[in-house]
Design an enzyme around this catalytic site. Structure first.
Site, mmCIF file in Angstrom:
data_model
loop_
_atom_site.group_PDB
_atom_site.id
_atom_site.type_symbol
_atom_site.label_atom_id
_atom_site.label_comp_id
_atom_site.label_asym_id
_atom_site.label_seq_id
_atom_site.Cartn_x
_atom_site.Cartn_y
_atom_site.Cartn_z
ATOM 1 N N ASP A 126 0.787 -1.236 0.000
ATOM 2 C CA ASP A 126 0.000 0.000 0.000
ATOM 3 C C ASP A 126 0.815 1.281 0.000
ATOM 4 O O ASP A 126 0.489 2.213 -0.731
ATOM 5 C CB ASP A 126 -0.970 -0.013 1.183
ATOM 6 N N CYS A 183 -14.590 5.382 6.524
ATOM 7 C CA CYS A 183 -16.019 5.205 6.241
ATOM 8 C C CYS A 183 -16.184 3.858 5.548
ATOM 9 O O CYS A 183 -15.470 3.564 4.593
ATOM 10 C CB CYS A 183 -16.527 6.334 5.351
ATOM 11 N N CYS A 241 -19.910 2.239 1.697
ATOM 12 C CA CYS A 241 -19.964 1.662 0.346
ATOM 13 C C CYS A 241 -19.493 0.211 0.341
ATOM 14 O O CYS A 241 -19.911 -0.578 -0.512
ATOM 15 C CB CYS A 241 -19.157 2.509 -0.637
#
Length: 383
Positions: free
Chosen positions: A132, A239, A242
């Protein structure tokens, strides 16, 4: 004779990885071009590193010319149940599922290095490890290797593991037969797009990071535009909306035994406790956590926006105490939280506080001024 790929998959499983697949690191792709358009449109916001490393991100061989094969690994981190109902408790903070345990960069890196050493010893070829933080586009590689596909929310999702996979990559100069790539299986579903609290998706497969609560809570350094403060609700780090609403998550049950363990203290922590954190207490609470990287001030800013949304009068005192914080970022967020929870108290304190406040951004908060909203103009998808 045991196939090389099967042998490496078995070794990866022994190290705790959920899935291991192989892709060409040298074949051409369009992901670099899509990323360039994303950055050109300014949708990367404050993430200047995306622009400065754009050429190296364009293709795996742009970063390492000798790369021939990508060994792409996934580690399931999915929760035992849908985490979104936790958002109904507005006096508690919501921390994204991926950040509730130890820092995944460190968890995965050690395992990747072990496997990479085994690959190098067996094949006699150079290897490089990526988790990452390096300028490597893992999601397109993961799709090419067949782990999953980039859905309409631009995240990787899998028919076998849902939306909850940490990714790691080993690049090697050795040629290994690739696995078949995965194709897109979203169909007509738009659950992830409609679930976004801030309308961060201008269109399917497109993301404006500047409107994303994960970006705002983690990457954005200053005060938020007013529009997003009310929309964040209790979300204080990341968050999951989704991801969590995706129907494919129901197929992630098979890999539950491989999931990482969340720290109990990071599941619905009380906002009052988080607002009281000074820097040493912040560092102690988030030791070995990815949250530690954003620093105490940015985190407490997020907590104060959640306090302002809580509707809990018991939190007025927490906001008032932070009006005296040494950090202008925290003081400004405390002003906003107080204005939401106790308008009369805000009015009573404004003139006195304005007379003492030297920071222009904090003074603007007392005057009720806010940054303008960020436009979500149409444009290309993020790679």
């Amino acid at each position: 004779m045991v196939d090389l790929r099967d042998n490496l998959r078995a070794r990866a499983a022994d190290l705790g990885f959920t899935v291991c697949r192989f892709a060409s690191a040298a074949a051409p792709w369009s992901a670099g071009e899509r990323l360039a358009h994303f950055v050109e449109a300014g949708r990367h916001g404050d993430m200047g590193w995306m622009e400065t490393t754009l050429e190296r991100r364009a293709h795996p061989t742009a970063m390492w010319a000798d790369a021939r094969t990508a060994i792409v690994l996934g580690l399931n981190y999915g929760p035992d149940s849908d985490p979104l109902p936790e958002l109904s408790d507005r006096s508690a903070g919501y921390i994204s599922v991926y950040a509730r345990g130890d820092d995944y960069h460190e968890v995965i890196k050690g395992r990747l290095k072990t496997l990479a050493g085994q690959v190098a010893a067996r094949l006699g070829a150079e290897v490089k490890v990526f988790v990452d933080t390096a300028p490597l586009m893992e999601k397109p590689l993961a799709q090419r290797a067949g782990l999953g596909w980039q859905g309409k929310h631009t995240n990787l999702l899998s028919r076998a593991h849902g939306n909850w996979l940490f990714l790691g990559v080993i690049l090697t100069a050795a040629e290994i037969e690739p696995d078949p790539p995965e194709t897109e299986h979203c169909g007509s579903c738009t659950a992830c797009l409609t679930a976004c609290p801030t309308n961060a998706f201008p269109a399917p497969f497109q993301l404006d990071a500047r409107r994303c609560l994960s970006y705002l809570t983690i990457e954005h350094a200053g005060p938020w535009p007013m529009e997003f403060r009310t929309l964040t609700g209790a979300r204080i780090y990341g968050c999951d909306d989704c991801l969590a609403v995706c129907p494919w998550n129901k197929f992630a049950e098979a890999s539950r035994e491989a999931r990482l363990t969340a720290r109990e203290a990071l599941v619905s922590p009380r906002l009052a406790d988080l607002a009281a954190l000074d820097d040493p207490a912040f560092r102690a609470l988030f030791s070995k956590s990815p949250i530690k990287r954003i620093g105490r001030d940015r985190f407490v800013r997020n907590v104060l926006y959640a306090i302002g949304n809580s509707g809990d009068p018991a939190l007025v005192g927490a906001a008032e105490r932070l009006l005296n914080d040494p950090s202008p970022l925290v003081r400004g967020a405390a002003v906003w939280a107080l204005s939401r929870l106790d308008p009369n108290g805000f009015t009573n304190q404004r003139e006195v506080r304005l007379g003492r406040e030297e920071d222009e951004a904090v003074r603007a908060e007392w005057h009720g001024l806010a940054l303008p909203p960020l436009a979500g103009e149409s444009g290309p998808a993020i790679a």
